[in-house]
Design a protein around this motif. Sequence first.
Motif, PDB file in Angstrom:
ATOM      1  N   ASN A   1       0.725  -1.290   0.121  1.00  0.00           N
ATOM      2  CA  ASN A   1       0.204  -0.045   0.075  1.00  0.00           C
ATOM      3  C   ASN A   1       0.725   1.484  -0.390  1.00  0.00           C
ATOM      4  O   ASN A   1       1.240   1.792   0.875  1.00  0.00           O
TER       5      ASN A   1
ATOM      6  N   PRO B   1      -7.527  -0.236   3.960  1.00  0.00           N
ATOM      7  CA  PRO B   1      -6.903   0.188   3.644  1.00  0.00           C
ATOM      8  C   PRO B   1      -7.075  -0.803   1.698  1.00  0.00           C
ATOM      9  O   PRO B   1      -7.604  -1.345   1.313  1.00  0.00           O
TER      10      PRO B   1
ATOM     11  N   ILE C   1      -6.104  -0.642  -1.988  1.00  0.00           N
ATOM     12  CA  ILE C   1      -5.114  -0.256  -2.853  1.00  0.00           C
ATOM     13  C   ILE C   1      -5.581   0.252  -5.157  1.00  0.00           C
ATOM     14  O   ILE C   1      -6.696  -0.607  -5.216  1.00  0.00           O
TER      15      ILE C   1
ATOM     16  N   GLU D   1      -0.104   0.143  -7.166  1.00  0.00           N
ATOM     17  CA  GLU D   1       0.688  -1.071  -6.591  1.00  0.00           C
ATOM     18  C   GLU D   1       0.387  -2.018  -7.087  1.00  0.00           C
ATOM     19  O   GLU D   1       1.524  -2.951  -5.932  1.00  0.00           O
TER      20      GLU D   1
ATOM     21  N   GLU E   1      -6.674  -5.673  -3.945  1.00  0.00           N
ATOM     22  CA  GLU E   1      -6.872  -5.024  -2.167  1.00  0.00           C
ATOM     23  C   GLU E   1      -7.267  -6.212  -1.498  1.00  0.00           C
ATOM     24  O   GLU E   1      -7.475  -6.299  -0.424  1.00  0.00           O
TER      25      GLU E   1
ATOM     26  N   TYR F   1      -4.633  -7.508  -0.133  1.00  0.00           N
ATOM     27  CA  TYR F   1      -3.803  -7.390   0.820  1.00  0.00           C
ATOM     28  C   TYR F   1      -4.916  -7.135   2.389  1.00  0.00           C
ATOM     29  O   TYR F   1      -4.248  -7.019   2.889  1.00  0.00           O
TER      30      TYR F   1
ATOM     31  N   LYS G   1       0.576  -5.448   7.561  1.00  0.00           N
ATOM     32  CA  LYS G   1       0.884  -5.002   6.308  1.00  0.00           C
ATOM     33  C   LYS G   1       1.546  -5.656   5.136  1.00  0.00           C
ATOM     34  O   LYS G   1       2.708  -6.445   6.401  1.00  0.00           O
TER      35      LYS G   1
END
Length: 349
Positions: free
Chosen positions: A213, A225, A227, A231, A251, A254, A301
């Motif tokens: 991210n 979060p 994305i 990215e 996303e 993630y 993360k």
Amino acid sequence: KEDWCAAIDWAQISFKALAPVVMIHGNNSNGAFWDGTVLGGKSPAVQLPFQFIQLFKDQKIPFDNSISMATDTIAKNAASLATSIPAIPRSFGAKHVHLVAHSKGGLDSRDFLARTIPANFGVLSLTTLSTPHHGSAGPDYQIDSVKANVANSDDRTRTLMGQQVPPDVGTTNLRVSFVAGFNAANLPLLPKQFKVDGETNPVVYGCIGADANLDDSTSYITGDPTIQFNETQGIPGQGSQAEFIWATTLEQIYRLLGNVASTTLATKQIPDPKDPKKSISVNVVKETPATDINGKIVFQKNDFAVTRDSACIDPFTSLATVKANHSTIANPTNAKTVIDAIRAVQPVK
């Protein structure tokens, strides 16, 4: 008549030189990864706009990225490395190497160091890039979702996504529970030093983790979060879907790694569709939420494959935590970080 004679004097020169750097790729990959070519199972190869090895070329550092292993278990790949790694420094006239490994290649290299390294051969350093030293919830989902009932699992979307990417033999060695067992056996055996031709040198372990991210963006509605497409550069499968759909898919991945520490395949009783008065047992994916060392639920993360926390483990020293994904972590900036670490271990010109 003239008589001629010649006298020959022999001289021997010795000097210290930087030991060659051997690069080890990850699962479903090959040596071309270090040239910027990213493979991904059945997905077409993706070409990154840079090469990790370029700075090694520019600084005339001896290196080799020719090793290309089959997609296999840690144990079998370590046995393969027992042959391929020592052969490379011999071609340079050396008996020591520095190892740089990406993803599962770091676990393969650890097993090589602990179990299959030959006698009178030394490794001066091992630096890992996004290696899942604690395993990854992504492989957990890949493995458990295969036999799971989507509708009754903890998260339908994640379970369905897991079913789209069936596990391979390498994936099975990346799940959290497997790596925990691997660590219990491997870490006590990791060598602290090697003695070669009577000279003893320590082994230095370093690691780099990443967060995909890049702008730390979040949804203004949910706070989760987010994305963007830029990215996801170089992630296997790129180009197979429209940019928005691809970014949305990554996303979800993630968020999966950020929120889920591990999964298990459990059973659950549900009403029988044919007879609601009865119940049947189905397999479901059960999630264990991600937490910090104090047990507090905290988002982890990650780089779409490995969390930053999983990317390091004692005795590895964190060299950096960077903004990159699982592919772009092999970039020129991190190449410099690795080279600086190698030169600190062996400060010769």
